[in-house]
Design a protein around this motif. Structure first.
Motif, PDB file in Angstrom:
ATOM      1  N   PHE A   1      26.222   6.038  31.335  1.00  0.00           N
ATOM      2  CA  PHE A   1      25.376   5.073  30.656  1.00  0.00           C
ATOM      3  C   PHE A   1      26.144   3.663  31.455  1.00  0.00           C
ATOM      4  N   ASP A   2      27.346   3.375  31.246  1.00  0.00           N
ATOM      5  CA  ASP A   2      27.859   1.997  31.622  1.00  0.00           C
ATOM      6  C   ASP A   2      27.469   1.729  33.045  1.00  0.00           C
ATOM      7  N   LEU A   3      27.881   2.762  33.812  1.00  0.00           N
ATOM      8  CA  LEU A   3      27.639   2.788  35.321  1.00  0.00           C
ATOM      9  C   LEU A   3      26.210   2.472  35.669  1.00  0.00           C
ATOM     10  N   ALA A   4      25.256   3.068  34.911  1.00  0.00           N
ATOM     11  CA  ALA A   4      23.871   2.932  35.451  1.00  0.00           C
ATOM     12  C   ALA A   4      23.407   1.492  35.097  1.00  0.00           C
ATOM     13  N   TRP A   5      23.791   0.812  33.815  1.00  0.00           N
ATOM     14  CA  TRP A   5      23.257  -0.612  33.600  1.00  0.00           C
ATOM     15  C   TRP A   5      24.177  -1.305  34.803  1.00  0.00           C
ATOM     16  N   MET A   6      25.530  -1.275  34.896  1.00  0.00           N
ATOM     17  CA  MET A   6      25.960  -2.261  35.922  1.00  0.00           C
ATOM     18  C   MET A   6      25.502  -2.216  37.216  1.00  0.00           C
ATOM     19  N   LEU A   7      25.306  -0.823  37.782  1.00  0.00           N
ATOM     20  CA  LEU A   7      24.589  -0.821  38.833  1.00  0.00           C
ATOM     21  C   LEU A   7      23.187  -1.644  38.931  1.00  0.00           C
ATOM     22  N   ASN A   8      22.218  -1.026  38.025  1.00  0.00           N
ATOM     23  CA  ASN A   8      21.111  -1.637  37.919  1.00  0.00           C
ATOM     24  C   ASN A   8      21.069  -3.272  38.021  1.00  0.00           C
ATOM     25  N   GLY A   9      21.974  -3.791  36.968  1.00  0.00           N
ATOM     26  CA  GLY A   9      22.338  -5.295  37.170  1.00  0.00           C
ATOM     27  C   GLY A   9      22.578  -5.923  38.259  1.00  0.00           C
ATOM     28  N   GLY A  10      23.539  -5.230  38.894  1.00  0.00           N
ATOM     29  CA  GLY A  10      24.095  -5.596  40.238  1.00  0.00           C
ATOM     30  C   GLY A  10      23.034  -5.512  41.481  1.00  0.00           C
TER      31      GLY A  10
ATOM     32  N   TRP B   1      34.201   4.245  27.382  1.00  0.00           N
ATOM     33  CA  TRP B   1      34.979   4.409  28.922  1.00  0.00           C
ATOM     34  C   TRP B   1      35.670   3.063  29.108  1.00  0.00           C
ATOM     35  N   ALA B   2      35.307   2.045  28.528  1.00  0.00           N
ATOM     36  CA  ALA B   2      36.106   0.706  28.677  1.00  0.00           C
ATOM     37  C   ALA B   2      35.982   0.085  30.197  1.00  0.00           C
ATOM     38  N   PRO B   3      34.959   0.170  31.092  1.00  0.00           N
ATOM     39  CA  PRO B   3      35.135  -0.278  32.457  1.00  0.00           C
ATOM     40  C   PRO B   3      35.771  -1.715  32.544  1.00  0.00           C
ATOM     41  N   VAL B   4      36.307  -2.019  33.436  1.00  0.00           N
ATOM     42  CA  VAL B   4      36.510  -3.576  33.954  1.00  0.00           C
ATOM     43  C   VAL B   4      35.149  -4.044  34.241  1.00  0.00           C
ATOM     44  N   MET B   5      35.107  -5.442  33.862  1.00  0.00           N
ATOM     45  CA  MET B   5      33.800  -5.976  33.906  1.00  0.00           C
ATOM     46  C   MET B   5      33.811  -7.015  35.119  1.00  0.00           C
ATOM     47  N   TRP B   6      35.059  -7.085  35.893  1.00  0.00           N
ATOM     48  CA  TRP B   6      34.841  -8.110  37.022  1.00  0.00           C
ATOM     49  C   TRP B   6      33.643  -7.773  37.980  1.00  0.00           C
ATOM     50  N   PRO B   7      33.651  -6.670  38.565  1.00  0.00           N
ATOM     51  CA  PRO B   7      32.640  -6.281  39.448  1.00  0.00           C
ATOM     52  C   PRO B   7      31.227  -6.656  39.107  1.00  0.00           C
ATOM     53  N   PHE B   8      30.701  -6.285  37.708  1.00  0.00           N
ATOM     54  CA  PHE B   8      29.443  -6.844  37.259  1.00  0.00           C
ATOM     55  C   PHE B   8      29.406  -8.227  37.463  1.00  0.00           C
TER      56      PHE B   8
ATOM     57  N   VAL C   1      38.825 -11.331  35.731  1.00  0.00           N
ATOM     58  CA  VAL C   1      39.782 -10.945  36.608  1.00  0.00           C
ATOM     59  C   VAL C   1      40.917 -11.357  36.019  1.00  0.00           C
ATOM     60  N   ALA C   2      41.168 -12.474  35.409  1.00  0.00           N
ATOM     61  CA  ALA C   2      42.328 -13.062  34.898  1.00  0.00           C
ATOM     62  C   ALA C   2      42.947 -12.287  33.815  1.00  0.00           C
ATOM     63  N   THR C   3      41.895 -11.958  32.826  1.00  0.00           N
ATOM     64  CA  THR C   3      42.310 -11.409  31.524  1.00  0.00           C
ATOM     65  C   THR C   3      42.132  -9.839  31.758  1.00  0.00           C
ATOM     66  N   GLY C   4      41.610  -9.369  32.998  1.00  0.00           N
ATOM     67  CA  GLY C   4      41.437  -7.922  32.883  1.00  0.00           C
ATOM     68  C   GLY C   4      40.554  -7.310  31.896  1.00  0.00           C
ATOM     69  N   GLU C   5      39.341  -8.280  31.735  1.00  0.00           N
ATOM     70  CA  GLU C   5      38.394  -7.977  30.769  1.00  0.00           C
ATOM     71  C   GLU C   5      37.967  -6.471  30.835  1.00  0.00           C
ATOM     72  N   VAL C   6      37.475  -5.705  29.936  1.00  0.00           N
ATOM     73  CA  VAL C   6      37.066  -4.380  29.802  1.00  0.00           C
ATOM     74  C   VAL C   6      35.747  -4.511  28.937  1.00  0.00           C
ATOM     75  N   ASP C   7      34.725  -3.740  28.962  1.00  0.00           N
ATOM     76  CA  ASP C   7      33.624  -3.760  28.244  1.00  0.00           C
ATOM     77  C   ASP C   7      34.157  -3.360  26.843  1.00  0.00           C
ATOM     78  N   PRO C   8      33.848  -4.385  25.935  1.00  0.00           N
ATOM     79  CA  PRO C   8      34.519  -3.797  24.339  1.00  0.00           C
ATOM     80  C   PRO C   8      33.702  -2.716  23.553  1.00  0.00           C
ATOM     81  N   VAL C   9      32.415  -2.647  24.062  1.00  0.00           N
ATOM     82  CA  VAL C   9      31.584  -1.725  23.355  1.00  0.00           C
ATOM     83  C   VAL C   9      31.642  -0.219  23.787  1.00  0.00           C
TER      84      VAL C   9
END
Lengths: 441, 169
Positions: free
Chosen positions: B49-58, B130-137, B119-127
């Motif tokens: 699910f997460d990968l799909a919306w990230m790829l689509n947005g990108g 899988w908690a993917p890192v958010m910086w690539p998006f 990048v600085a905070t190592g943010e991950v998707d809070p909801v």
């Protein structure tokens, strides 16, 4: 102050649109200007939220995948197979080639939700034989435009996906709901062509006796039809059926459909790396175009509604003194009139969020109203003088078919769409029965 | 602005479009993997699910510049085609300078700050579980928006270079 802001937003938008600025940019620019006035420095953060919510919208993933499915289907060689099969089966009837064109479009539209390119493809295939057999030019033009417009209606249609997200109804429900009205519309198109050519045989003569439509045996025709229909219908049924039964989400169904069209292209020996890259490239461009309008439209309407717009619209409706049926008619009329100027994505993005509270207050079934809206969008897509479908036809039609032929030719088909709309108004079951059935599972 | 800068912007947009093409192929692959995992093996992934919306947005944002270069956005030309070419060009340039560039610029700037922050905070998707890192998006959003801004500036400048005769085309 805020009331004035909302009142100024629509004229500003239209000013920019008429200046020739791309619609998506005009939406974005207007949202930025008025957002800046109201929120100052915070406008960046405010609008950025919408980028995140649109780019991170899982439902919109289905749009890209359905576009790819359509782009691939277009290049798969299915259309040629279908047209030949329909031609030999229907060619002996009066107006046989026009009937075959509509029948092919109906099935083809069930595999693709994109319209412009499909109409071009169908036009290139069906106009030359119809011209050669002396078909009436208005009938040719009307048939191609009407057939090409079916993609907006028959699932999996991008119009339905975008409308459902804005009206906050289930995509699967709305897709199921437009299926029967879509079938009614196709039957009306076919009935009109057959009736016209029975009454005036010169408008659409049957194929000559030495044509393969006469020489082929019934068995040969059946085999040809099977070969053309089974793979395509199988794919279409799997995609639409799995969504309607709620087995798969629209996004998952679209993914399967995407793979299916690649396999179909391989089956018909059309699959090459160049074709694949071309389909990917087309998908990216169409998707970027549509989603940017969704993004700009989301920004525009939220700022409009958040700053006195909803109040303004309510006052306007109260001033007109309409309720229930009146509100629905007003919404559909604005959708139709707007469609004569704007593209449907912008219209849905502007009108649906603005009218949503009013439409809910009418108490009518949301899915039923959605079907009416989809039919109206399709009709304004076909109605001269500003019809995108005529615009696409002009790109592929020979010089003998004049612009006047096209405008007059589509009118009977517009009337068929009007009848479909009326049928759904009089018999809401046409729209609500299939979704209620599938919801029971 | 030299012509070579223009073609550099074009090539940048084309390169991003090529990346978007790869993302689209990955998106189809991820969706199919998820379908197979869920319906065939009855073991849905936690990342589909997460990968799909990230790829689509990108892929949406990265394809914007090239779509703009090719004139792929819907325009309404009923009125504008009847305006004198000079007027239309001036109107569009004013729109570009006063509304579009500041608007998209602010968005691109906000997106870039979000990327740096992620990048600085190592943010991950809070909801997400899988908690993917958010910086690539966030990176794709920022790069896509800057590229759109550059491409739009180049397109506007080209209309002036083309001269009044060709401006309408």
């Amino acid at each position: 102050m805020t009331g004035t802001v909302a009142a100024l937003m629509l004229p500003s938008l239209f000013g920019l649109v008429f200046l020739g600025v791309p619609v998506a940019f005009a939406l974005l620019g207007t949202a930025f200007a008025f957002g800046l006035m109201l929120s100052g420095d915070l406008v960046g953060l405010q609008l950025f939220r919408f980028i995140q919510s649109v780019a991170a919208n899982y439902v919109l993933v289905a749009v890209a995948l359905f576009i790819f499915m359509g782009a691939m289907l277009e290049r798969s060689g299915v259309a040629e197979q279908l047209f030949r099969a329909m031609r030999v089966c229907l060619g002996r009837l009066p107006g046989g080639l026009a009937l075959a064109t509509i029948a092919m479009c109906g099935i083809f539209a069930a595999g693709t939700g994109i319209v412009g390119a499909v109409e071009v493809l169908i036009g290139l295939m069906a106009i030359p034989p119809m011209m050669a057999y002396g078909y009436n030019r208005q009938l040719i033009a009307g048939t191609i435009c009407a057939g090409g417009s079916l993609g907006t209606m028959i699932p999996p249609s991008i119009v339905v996906v975008i409308y459902a997200t804005q009206a906050q109804i289930g995509i699967g429900d709305l897709l199921a709901a437009v299926l029967l009205p879509g079938a009614v519309m196709i039957l009306l198109f076919l009935a009109y062509i057959l009736g016209r050519c029975l009454l005036r045989p010169a408008d659409g003569p049957p194929l000559p006796p030495d044509d393969e439509a006469f020489r082929m045996s019934g068995l040969e025709k059946a085999l040809l039809l099977l070969r053309a229909l089974v793979p395509t219908l199988g794919l279409v049924t799997a995609v639409i059926g799995s969504m309607m039964l709620g087995i798969a989400s629209p996004t998952e169904a679209a993914g399967v459909g995407a793979l299916g069209t690649v396999l179909l292209a391989a089956l018909y020996r059309r699959l090459t790396p160049a074709v694949l890259v071309d389909a990917l490239r087309t998908t990216l461009a169409l998707n970027a175009m549509i989603i940017l309008i969704v993004l700009g439209g989301t920004m525009f309407t939220s700022i409009f509604l958040g700053n006195g717009g909803s109040r303004m619209v309510q006052d306007f409706v109260a001033l007109l003194g309409v309720e229930r049926e009146g509100v629905l008619v007003l919404f559909l009329a604005l959708l139709f009139l707007g469609g004569l100027v704007l593209d449907w994505v912008s219209l849905v993005l502007i009108l649906v969020p603005i009218f949503l509270p009013l439409l809910r207050a009418t108490g009518f079934d949301a899915v039923w109203m959605g079907v009416l809206a989809v039919i109206v969008i399709q009709t304004s897509y076909l109605t001269p003088p500003m019809a995108p479908s005529i615009f696409y036809l002009r790109g592929v039609a020979p010089a003998e078919i004049s612009y006047g032929d096209m405008c007059r030719g589509v009118l009977p088909f517009v009337a068929c769409q009007g009848l479909t709309l009326l049928a759904v108004v009089l018999f809401p079951m046409l729209a609500t029965w299939l979704p209620s059935l599938t919801r029971a599972y | 602005m030299s012509p070579s800068f223009f073609s550099l912007v074009d090539r940048f947009g084309l390169a991003l479009n090529a990346v978007a093409m790869v993302l689209l192929v990955l998106l189809i692959g991820v969706t199919l993997w998820e379908v197979a995992a869920r319906y065939v093996f009855d073991a849905p992934t936690i990342w589909g699910f997460d990968l799909a919306w990230m790829l689509n947005g990108g892929l949406f944002l990265l394809a914007l510049a090239e779509t703009t270069r090719r004139g792929g956005h819907v325009r309404v030309d009923v009125v504008s085609s009847r305006l004198p070419a000079g007027w239309q060009r001036m109107g569009e340039t004013l729109f570009m300078a006063l509304l579009f560039a500041p608007g998209v610029g602010v968005l691109a700037w906000t997106a870039s700050r979000r990327f740096v922050q992620a990048v600085a905070t190592g943010e991950v998707d809070p909801v997400s579980s899988w908690a993917p890192v958010m910086w690539p998006f966030h990176l794709a959003v920022a790069v896509g928006l800057w590229a759109l801004l550059l491409q739009m500036a180049v397109s506007t400048a080209r209309r002036w270079r083309a001269g009044p005769g060709e401006a309408a085309s």
